[in-house]
Design an enzyme around this catalytic site. Structure first.
Site, short mmCIF file in Angstrom:
data_model
loop_
_atom_site.label_atom_id
_atom_site.label_comp_id
_atom_site.label_asym_id
_atom_site.label_seq_id
_atom_site.Cartn_x
_atom_site.Cartn_y
_atom_site.Cartn_z
N VAL A 88 0.85 -1.19 0.00
CA VAL A 88 0.00 0.00 0.00
C VAL A 88 0.89 1.23 0.00
CG1 VAL A 88 -1.73 1.31 1.30
CG2 VAL A 88 -1.82 -1.20 1.24
N CYS A 89 0.56 2.16 -0.91
CA CYS A 89 1.38 3.36 -1.04
C CYS A 89 0.51 4.59 -0.80
CB CYS A 89 1.98 3.38 -2.45
SG CYS A 89 3.05 4.78 -2.68
N ILE A 90 0.45 5.03 0.45
CA ILE A 90 -0.24 6.29 0.74
C ILE A 90 0.63 7.13 1.68
CG2 ILE A 90 -2.62 5.58 0.32
CD1 ILE A 90 -2.96 5.17 3.32
#
Length: 169
Positions: A88-90
């Site tokens: 997950v890339c946030i």
């Protein structure tokens, strides 16, 4: 530091068990390891992900909450901000401080005040509202931008169906 972080994580887990937050559930993968959590996100209503059960692992560093956990979907999910391997890339999960690429303000990145709850709420809102400016999955971002109701929607629907079948394994 390890003891402090373990204590904090136990406290957050107890809190979530006592007062569950709508949209996800959380627990330990192995009762002996407070640093590895399993979360299940229920696809938010009125989004393409509605009805899905998306399992992910949260792996916390020993110096948590000074540094963010890593989050990885185990269930296949098609989304601009989730890499094909599930990472997950946030912003909220990015190391604190300045962004060397200048995309994110420091206050959008990890802060020690964040909890599992605030992380999960950010991830749920990411599902509802993808950010295609700095995608982790370039193909998904392209489909989301160019034809959200075509190929993108079909791939998401397939992931939702698969997640439902796996949820009860």
């Amino acid at each position: 530091m390890t003891e402090q972080s373990a204590l904090l994580l136990r406290k957050q887990l107890a809190e979530l068990n006592k007062n569950p937050v709508e949209g996800f559930s959380a627990g330990l993968i192995d009762d002996e390891d407070i640093y590895k959590w399993e979360v299940v996100i229920i696809g938010p209503q009125d989004t393409l992900y509605e009805g899905g059960f998306f399992k992910a692992y949260l792996t916390f560093p020993y110096d948590y909450p000074l540094r963010p956990p890593k989050m990885k979907f185990i269930t296949e999910i098609w989304h601009p901000n989730v890499a094909k391997n599930g990472d997950v890339c946030i912003s909220i999960l990015h190391e604190p401080g300045e962004d060397k690429f200048g995309y994110e303000k420091p206050e959008e990145r990890w802060l020690p005040i964040h909890t599992v709850e605030t992380i999960m709420i950010s991830v749920i809102s990411m599902l509802a509202d993808p950010n295609s400016d700095s995608p982790a999955n370039v193909d998904a971002a392209k489909e989301w931008r160019e034809d959200p109701n075509g190929e993108f929607k079909r791939k998401v629907a397939r992931c939702v169906r698969k997640s439902q079948e796996m949820a009860f394994d």
